[in-house]
Design an enzyme around this catalytic site. Sequence first.
Site, short mmCIF file in Angstrom:
data_model
loop_
_atom_site.label_atom_id
_atom_site.label_comp_id
_atom_site.label_asym_id
_atom_site.label_seq_id
_atom_site.Cartn_x
_atom_site.Cartn_y
_atom_site.Cartn_z
N HIS A 1 29.80 39.42 12.58
CA HIS A 1 28.83 38.51 13.18
C HIS A 1 27.96 37.94 12.06
O HIS A 1 27.47 38.69 11.21
CB HIS A 1 27.93 39.25 14.16
CG HIS A 1 28.66 39.89 15.32
ND1 HIS A 1 28.70 39.34 16.57
CD2 HIS A 1 29.36 41.04 15.40
CE1 HIS A 1 29.39 40.12 17.38
NE2 HIS A 1 29.82 41.17 16.69
N THR B 1 33.31 45.57 21.32
CA THR B 1 34.01 45.17 22.54
C THR B 1 35.37 44.54 22.26
O THR B 1 36.23 44.52 23.14
CB THR B 1 33.17 44.17 23.36
OG1 THR B 1 32.90 43.02 22.57
CG2 THR B 1 31.86 44.81 23.80
N HIS C 1 35.90 41.94 12.91
CA HIS C 1 35.12 40.70 12.88
C HIS C 1 33.72 40.99 12.37
O HIS C 1 33.21 42.10 12.49
CB HIS C 1 35.06 40.06 14.27
CG HIS C 1 34.51 40.94 15.35
ND1 HIS C 1 35.27 41.90 15.97
CD2 HIS C 1 33.28 41.01 15.91
CE1 HIS C 1 34.53 42.52 16.87
NE2 HIS C 1 33.31 42.01 16.85
P1 5GP Z 1 31.65 43.00 19.35
O1 5GP Z 1 30.79 43.35 20.54
O2 5GP Z 1 33.05 43.52 19.50
O3 5GP Z 1 31.04 43.33 18.03
O4 5GP Z 1 31.71 41.41 19.33
C1 5GP Z 1 32.58 40.67 20.10
C2 5GP Z 1 31.98 39.28 20.20
O5 5GP Z 1 33.00 38.40 20.62
C3 5GP Z 1 30.84 39.17 21.23
O6 5GP Z 1 29.67 38.71 20.58
C4 5GP Z 1 31.38 38.16 22.26
O7 5GP Z 1 30.37 37.29 22.73
C5 5GP Z 1 32.44 37.42 21.47
N1 5GP Z 1 33.53 36.92 22.30
C6 5GP Z 1 34.21 37.61 23.25
N2 5GP Z 1 35.17 36.84 23.78
C7 5GP Z 1 35.10 35.64 23.15
C8 5GP Z 1 35.84 34.42 23.28
O8 5GP Z 1 36.78 34.29 24.08
N3 5GP Z 1 35.49 33.39 22.47
C9 5GP Z 1 34.45 33.50 21.57
N4 5GP Z 1 34.19 32.43 20.83
N5 5GP Z 1 33.74 34.63 21.41
C10 5GP Z 1 34.05 35.68 22.22
#
Ligand code: 5GP
Length: 116
Positions: free
Chosen positions: A104, A97, A102
């Site tokens: 996790h 998203t 990044h």
């Molecule tokens: P993805 O889905 O791209 O692997 O992970 C994006 C992550 O970023 C998600 O787990 C989401 O909760 C986190 N995230 C999105 N926006 C923000 C934000 O403004 N601040 C923080 N601390 N995390 C965010």
Amino acid sequence: AHMEDCLFCKIIRGEIPSRKIYEDEDTYAFYDIHPQAKVHALVVSKRHTTDLAHHSELSDRELAACLRACAKVAELLNVAESGYRVVSNRGENACQTVGHLHFHVIGGEKLAERMA
Ligand code: 5GP
Ligand code: ZN
């Protein structure tokens, strides 16, 4: 998203607040805003690149720094012993998203045996 309007670039620059866990020259780590487990941190590369598919945009040092930072964060959050999972989503099928590389770091409880 380019660096100017990239969410995680804004967090790295301090333009959007975050709960910092760890920082070094190449990485920044903070708590995920929607934790999926008792411990859920994000480690981001300070140099903007979209995801692992764009790995050639980072140096070996920068890439290694991300993994070392994940391990460091696990130690700081006291899950190094109990165990944790490191995940980096790339692309549609992985449900990425945020378009900034990044990792996790998830733990603090027993995780699902399968990741999908
Ligand atoms: P993805 O889905 O791209 O692997 O992970 C994006 C992550 O970023 C998600 O787990 C989401 O909760 C986190 N995230 C999105 N926006 C923000 C934000 O403004 N601040 C923080 N601390 N995390 C965010
Ligand atoms: Zn970015």
